[in-house]
Design a protein around this motif. Structure first.
Motif, PDB file in Angstrom:
ATOM      1  N   THR A   1       0.804  -1.222   0.000  1.00  0.00           N
ATOM      2  CA  THR A   1       0.000   0.000   0.000  1.00  0.00           C
ATOM      3  C   THR A   1       0.840   1.276   0.000  1.00  0.00           C
ATOM      4  OG1 THR A   1      -0.194  -0.258   2.398  1.00  0.00           O
ATOM      5  CG2 THR A   1      -2.075  -0.943   1.063  1.00  0.00           C
ATOM      6  N   GLU A   2       2.152   1.154   0.249  1.00  0.00           N
ATOM      7  CA  GLU A   2       3.013   2.342   0.193  1.00  0.00           C
ATOM      8  C   GLU A   2       3.752   2.433  -1.138  1.00  0.00           C
ATOM      9  OE1 GLU A   2       3.168   4.716   2.873  1.00  0.00           O
ATOM     10  OE2 GLU A   2       1.369   3.497   3.163  1.00  0.00           O
TER      11      GLU A   2
ATOM     12  N   SER B   1      -0.551   2.821  -3.388  1.00  0.00           N
ATOM     13  CA  SER B   1      -0.964   4.046  -2.711  1.00  0.00           C
ATOM     14  C   SER B   1      -2.219   4.650  -3.323  1.00  0.00           C
ATOM     15  CB  SER B   1       0.174   5.071  -2.730  1.00  0.00           C
ATOM     16  OG  SER B   1       0.551   5.391  -4.059  1.00  0.00           O
ATOM     17  N   LEU B   2      -2.602   4.193  -4.511  1.00  0.00           N
ATOM     18  CA  LEU B   2      -3.825   4.681  -5.155  1.00  0.00           C
ATOM     19  C   LEU B   2      -5.046   3.834  -4.810  1.00  0.00           C
ATOM     20  CD1 LEU B   2      -2.378   5.330  -8.729  1.00  0.00           C
ATOM     21  CD2 LEU B   2      -2.869   7.060  -6.977  1.00  0.00           C
ATOM     22  N   LEU B   3      -4.822   2.604  -4.346  1.00  0.00           N
ATOM     23  CA  LEU B   3      -5.921   1.666  -4.149  1.00  0.00           C
ATOM     24  C   LEU B   3      -6.757   1.917  -2.890  1.00  0.00           C
ATOM     25  CD1 LEU B   3      -7.380  -0.863  -5.184  1.00  0.00           C
ATOM     26  CD2 LEU B   3      -5.655  -2.256  -4.015  1.00  0.00           C
ATOM     27  N   PRO B   4      -6.172   2.319  -1.755  1.00  0.00           N
ATOM     28  CA  PRO B   4      -6.988   2.458  -0.543  1.00  0.00           C
ATOM     29  C   PRO B   4      -8.204   3.355  -0.689  1.00  0.00           C
ATOM     30  CG  PRO B   4      -4.684   2.456   0.051  1.00  0.00           C
ATOM     31  CD  PRO B   4      -4.733   2.491  -1.444  1.00  0.00           C
ATOM     32  N   THR B   5      -8.048   4.509  -1.308  1.00  0.00           N
ATOM     33  CA  THR B   5      -9.181   5.426  -1.465  1.00  0.00           C
ATOM     34  C   THR B   5     -10.316   4.749  -2.211  1.00  0.00           C
ATOM     35  OG1 THR B   5      -7.763   7.377  -1.421  1.00  0.00           O
ATOM     36  CG2 THR B   5      -9.931   7.620  -2.439  1.00  0.00           C
TER      37      THR B   5
ATOM     38  N   ALA C   1       2.351  -0.060 -16.405  1.00  0.00           N
ATOM     39  CA  ALA C   1       1.617   1.029 -15.766  1.00  0.00           C
ATOM     40  C   ALA C   1       2.200   2.390 -16.152  1.00  0.00           C
ATOM     41  CB  ALA C   1       1.649   0.855 -14.253  1.00  0.00           C
ATOM     42  N   TYR C   2       1.361   3.402 -16.034  1.00  0.00           N
ATOM     43  CA  TYR C   2       1.797   4.791 -16.184  1.00  0.00           C
ATOM     44  C   TYR C   2       0.847   5.665 -15.376  1.00  0.00           C
ATOM     45  CZ  TYR C   2      -2.101   5.445 -19.486  1.00  0.00           C
ATOM     46  OH  TYR C   2      -3.346   5.514 -20.056  1.00  0.00           O
ATOM     47  N   GLY C   3       1.173   6.946 -15.282  1.00  0.00           N
ATOM     48  CA  GLY C   3       0.299   7.889 -14.606  1.00  0.00           C
ATOM     49  C   GLY C   3       0.844   8.361 -13.274  1.00  0.00           C
ATOM     50  N   ALA C   4       0.232   9.413 -12.755  1.00  0.00           N
ATOM     51  CA  ALA C   4       0.683  10.035 -11.518  1.00  0.00           C
ATOM     52  C   ALA C   4       0.290   9.213 -10.307  1.00  0.00           C
ATOM     53  CB  ALA C   4       0.098  11.440 -11.394  1.00  0.00           C
ATOM     54  N   SER C   5       1.161   9.234  -9.300  1.00  0.00           N
ATOM     55  CA  SER C   5       0.924   8.584  -8.023  1.00  0.00           C
ATOM     56  C   SER C   5       1.746   9.325  -6.972  1.00  0.00           C
ATOM     57  CB  SER C   5       1.348   7.116  -8.067  1.00  0.00           C
ATOM     58  OG  SER C   5       1.472   6.566  -6.761  1.00  0.00           O
ATOM     59  N   PRO C   6       1.254   9.416  -5.735  1.00  0.00           N
ATOM     60  CA  PRO C   6       2.087  10.044  -4.704  1.00  0.00           C
ATOM     61  C   PRO C   6       3.414   9.327  -4.504  1.00  0.00           C
ATOM     62  CG  PRO C   6       0.142   8.977  -3.746  1.00  0.00           C
ATOM     63  CD  PRO C   6      -0.064   9.026  -5.213  1.00  0.00           C
ATOM     64  N   ARG C   7       3.446   8.002  -4.629  1.00  0.00           N
ATOM     65  CA  ARG C   7       4.686   7.230  -4.563  1.00  0.00           C
ATOM     66  C   ARG C   7       5.193   7.022  -5.988  1.00  0.00           C
ATOM     67  NH1 ARG C   7       5.624   8.321   0.601  1.00  0.00           N
ATOM     68  NH2 ARG C   7       4.058   7.450   1.986  1.00  0.00           N
TER      69      ARG C   7
END
Length: 364
Positions: free
Chosen positions: A28-29, A34-38, A189-195
């Motif tokens: 999850t980190e 990090s995108l999945l929990p929400t 994968a691609y795209g923005a993520s906090p991690r």
């Protein structure tokens, strides 16, 4: 033996796709994790996260994710009590990408293959009924067919991809009436993520375009790659968890949007068009011969609820906006904060983790 035949088997609530479930998510980190929990929590599911926190030191932006229980532990040290009350597991926590796998091939097999098998066996013994494993289209390697699907032969070219093959094989052998694994072979994968990660193709191209204004390709960009946004991978995971068991039991599904196969040079052209003033040059044919185009027809049949929301042009635009907002510098772009191989080399070099990739003085 079925769970009903074991006197010591934990009593779990048998859930259906109609109600909330309690999900343990490893990784999850991480970039996708990090995108999945929400997404899970917004759907009313309960969440327990697990992460060794190798990459938790840096964030590209503040995602303001809702709070959830986080177990800071290596997947190889998970115990049955960690799965108490858990209905489903989503397993993502592995050593990510090919360069890291080639640097530490022995440890890649130890963590990605044997570690993943440990998670699955422990979860099954604890009475967990559903297990979603995030595999990879990289198992196809150099494809013999023009368009590969879930029935095509696999041809992994790296330790990372070979571990995906082995985990699929060994987890499938665990499938029975009480344990249902599902294998999601994700496109790149691609795209923005906090991690954030900049060691994957579209993100790397966007980082180059933003920090240098130049994309100088060393190859001719002709190899094919399937791509999918990280948020759409999360949507596929959610759809797998919420689908009726009989639909996804012991199933392999390629995860991507229809037609989402691109030559690398096409990706570079999209990024160069998106980042104003970026210069693009194409090189000669490179040594990397991995090339595969993937069919995503089956996932639409098995999981009609899965609807990808992104394409690479929208993804490039998102990356431009996020990088501008973060004011990312060239030094940060090249740093260990966003490149998995460099972070592991840093932790090893400073003695923070040992040769087996365990923390020496506790996680983090």
């Amino acid at each position: 033996m079925s769970r009903a035949g074991r006197a010591d088997a934990p009593r779990h609530r048998r859930r259906t796709a109609e109600g909330p479930i309690k999900v343990l998510v490893t990784g999850t980190e991480g970039y996708i994790g990090s995108l999945l929990p929400t997404l899970l929590l917004e759907r009313g599911h309960e969440l327990v996260g697990v992460d060794a926190c190798f990459y938790a030191h840096a964030a590209l932006y503040d995602a303001r994710s809702p709070a959830y229980e986080l177990i800071k532990e290596d997947i190889r040290r998970l115990r049955p009590e960690h799965f108490d009350g858990i209905d489903a597991v989503v397993h993502m926590a592995e050593l990510s990408n090919d360069p890291l796998g080639e640097l530490l091939p022995t440890m890649t097999y130890d963590v990605n293959h044997l570690g993943s098998l440990h998670v699955a066996r422990t979860a099954k013994a604890a009475g967990v009924e559903r297990f979603v494993y995030t595999s990879s289209c990289s198992v196809y390697g150099v494809a013999e067919d023009d368009l590969v699907d879930e029935h095509s032969a696999v041809n992994p070219q790296t330790a990372y991809a070979d571990c995906k093959r082995l985990v699929e094989r060994d987890l499938s052998a665990l499938a029975d009436d009480s344990f249902s694994p599902t294998f999601l072979r994700n496109a790149t994968a691609y795209g923005a993520s906090p991690r954030m990660r900049f060691d994957i193709v579209l993100n790397n191209l966007a980082g180059l375009a933003w920090t240098t204004g130049v994309i100088a390709m060393e190859s001719d960009g002709t190899p094919w790659r399937p791509l999918i946004h990280a948020e759409d991978i999360c949507r596929a995971i959610l759809a797998s968890l919420e689908a009726p068991r009989e639909r996804v039991h012991d199933q392999i599904l390629n995860v991507g949007a229809p037609g989402a196969n691109y030559q690398v040079r096409e990706l570079a052209e999209v990024v160069a068009d998106t980042f104003e003033g970026c210069e693009l040059s194409i090189g000669a044919r490179g040594a990397d011969n991995r090339s595969y185009r993937v069919s995503f027809d089956r996932i639409r049949e098995v999981l009609p609820e899965f609807e990808p929301a992104w394409d690479v042009r929208k993804g490039a635009e998102q990356l431009r906006e996020v990088l501008e907002r973060a004011a990312l510098t060239a030094e940060e772009f090249r740093s260990r904060d966003y490149i998995r191989l460099r972070q592991i080399e840093y932790l090893l070099g400073n003695g923070r983790i040992d040769e087996s990739l365990f923390w020496r003085n506790g996680v983090g």
